[in-house]
Design a protein around this motif. Structure first.
Motif, PDB file in Angstrom:
ATOM      1  N   MET A 184      18.893  -0.680 -16.195  1.00  0.00           N
ATOM      2  CA  MET A 184      18.405  -1.049 -14.884  1.00  0.00           C
ATOM      3  C   MET A 184      17.594   0.095 -14.251  1.00  0.00           C
ATOM      4  SD  MET A 184      18.606  -3.517 -12.851  1.00  0.00           S
ATOM      5  CE  MET A 184      18.292  -3.906 -11.224  1.00  0.00           C
ATOM      6  N   VAL A 185      18.034   1.319 -14.496  1.00  0.00           N
ATOM      7  CA  VAL A 185      17.328   2.485 -13.948  1.00  0.00           C
ATOM      8  C   VAL A 185      15.934   2.588 -14.569  1.00  0.00           C
ATOM      9  CG1 VAL A 185      17.404   5.001 -13.768  1.00  0.00           C
ATOM     10  CG2 VAL A 185      19.501   3.686 -13.535  1.00  0.00           C
ATOM     11  N   LYS A 186      15.837   2.236 -15.849  1.00  0.00           N
ATOM     12  CA  LYS A 186      14.533   2.279 -16.508  1.00  0.00           C
ATOM     13  C   LYS A 186      13.565   1.286 -15.883  1.00  0.00           C
ATOM     14  CE  LYS A 186      15.699   3.793 -21.157  1.00  0.00           C
ATOM     15  NZ  LYS A 186      15.689   3.433 -22.552  1.00  0.00           N
ATOM     16  N   ARG A 187      14.050   0.107 -15.563  1.00  0.00           N
ATOM     17  CA  ARG A 187      13.184  -0.917 -14.963  1.00  0.00           C
ATOM     18  C   ARG A 187      12.727  -0.497 -13.578  1.00  0.00           C
ATOM     19  NH1 ARG A 187      15.404  -6.880 -16.597  1.00  0.00           N
ATOM     20  NH2 ARG A 187      15.131  -6.599 -18.821  1.00  0.00           N
ATOM     21  N   ILE A 188      13.613   0.113 -12.791  1.00  0.00           N
ATOM     22  CA  ILE A 188      13.230   0.557 -11.445  1.00  0.00           C
ATOM     23  C   ILE A 188      12.201   1.693 -11.535  1.00  0.00           C
ATOM     24  CG2 ILE A 188      14.084   1.652  -9.328  1.00  0.00           C
ATOM     25  CD1 ILE A 188      16.687   0.107  -9.724  1.00  0.00           C
ATOM     26  N   ALA A 189      12.416   2.619 -12.477  1.00  0.00           N
ATOM     27  CA  ALA A 189      11.462   3.728 -12.665  1.00  0.00           C
ATOM     28  C   ALA A 189      10.115   3.191 -13.135  1.00  0.00           C
ATOM     29  CB  ALA A 189      12.025   4.746 -13.652  1.00  0.00           C
TER      30      ALA A 189
ATOM     31  N   LEU B 159       8.940   0.150 -12.640  1.00  0.00           N
ATOM     32  CA  LEU B 159       8.342  -0.570 -11.519  1.00  0.00           C
ATOM     33  C   LEU B 159       7.747   0.379 -10.502  1.00  0.00           C
ATOM     34  CD1 LEU B 159       7.849  -3.308 -10.152  1.00  0.00           C
ATOM     35  CD2 LEU B 159      10.070  -3.026  -9.026  1.00  0.00           C
ATOM     36  N   ALA B 160       8.409   1.505 -10.248  1.00  0.00           N
ATOM     37  CA  ALA B 160       7.873   2.503  -9.304  1.00  0.00           C
ATOM     38  C   ALA B 160       6.579   3.110  -9.825  1.00  0.00           C
ATOM     39  CB  ALA B 160       8.915   3.587  -9.043  1.00  0.00           C
ATOM     40  N   ILE B 161       6.519   3.400 -11.105  1.00  0.00           N
ATOM     41  CA  ILE B 161       5.293   3.970 -11.701  1.00  0.00           C
ATOM     42  C   ILE B 161       4.157   2.964 -11.642  1.00  0.00           C
ATOM     43  CG2 ILE B 161       4.280   4.787 -13.859  1.00  0.00           C
ATOM     44  CD1 ILE B 161       6.952   6.081 -14.493  1.00  0.00           C
ATOM     45  N   VAL B 162       4.423   1.700 -11.943  1.00  0.00           N
ATOM     46  CA  VAL B 162       3.378   0.658 -11.890  1.00  0.00           C
ATOM     47  C   VAL B 162       2.884   0.476 -10.466  1.00  0.00           C
ATOM     48  CG1 VAL B 162       2.951  -1.819 -12.209  1.00  0.00           C
ATOM     49  CG2 VAL B 162       4.144  -0.519 -13.978  1.00  0.00           C
ATOM     50  N   LEU B 163       3.792   0.450  -9.480  1.00  0.00           N
ATOM     51  CA  LEU B 163       3.370   0.308  -8.078  1.00  0.00           C
ATOM     52  C   LEU B 163       2.559   1.514  -7.623  1.00  0.00           C
ATOM     53  CD1 LEU B 163       6.537  -1.288  -6.424  1.00  0.00           C
ATOM     54  CD2 LEU B 163       4.322  -2.358  -6.857  1.00  0.00           C
TER      55      LEU B 163
END
Length: 120
Positions: free
Chosen positions: A1-6, A8-12
């Motif tokens: 889950m932490v990987k997906r949030i990281a 998503l933050a990089i893509v945003l």
């Protein structure tokens, strides 16, 4: 889950950086023929003069003294005269001229530090 949030933050963050408006600040086109001209001249004149003079005069007379008076002037007079002159002159002249010309076509699109002078 932490990987997906990281991720998503990089893509945003990347999308935010790329979504800013893009603009160009260009100055009007400048053109010309910069010319650099340099003229140098050197002139030298040198004169020298030397003069020397030597005058010598010697007179030796034995007529009135010693045995000369007894024998009626048996010893003759001795005379010598010398006159020497020397003159030397020198003249030197030098003339040197140099000329340099440099020109080229110049075209500037965008911000140039000095319009029309691209070599600065």
């Amino acid at each position: 889950m932490v990987k997906r949030i990281a991720l998503l933050a990089i893509v945003l963050l990347a999308f935010t950086a790329l979504s800013h408006p893009v603009c160009a600040h260009l100055v009007p086109i400048s053109w010309g023929f910069p010319v650099f001209i340099q003229n140098n001249s050197l002139t030298g004149l040198q004169t020298q003069m030397q003069a020397a003079s030597d005058v010598e005069n010697v007179n030796i007379g034995f007529n009135g003294a010693g045995f000369g008076s007894l024998f009626g002037g048996a010893f003759p007079n001795i005379g010598q005269f010398s006159h020497q002159n020397a003159l030397a002159t020198s003249l030197g002249f030098a003339d040197q001229r140099q000329s340099t010309t440099f020109a080229y076509p110049y075209l500037s699109i965008g911000g140039a530090p000095v319009p029309g002078m691209g070599f600065l």
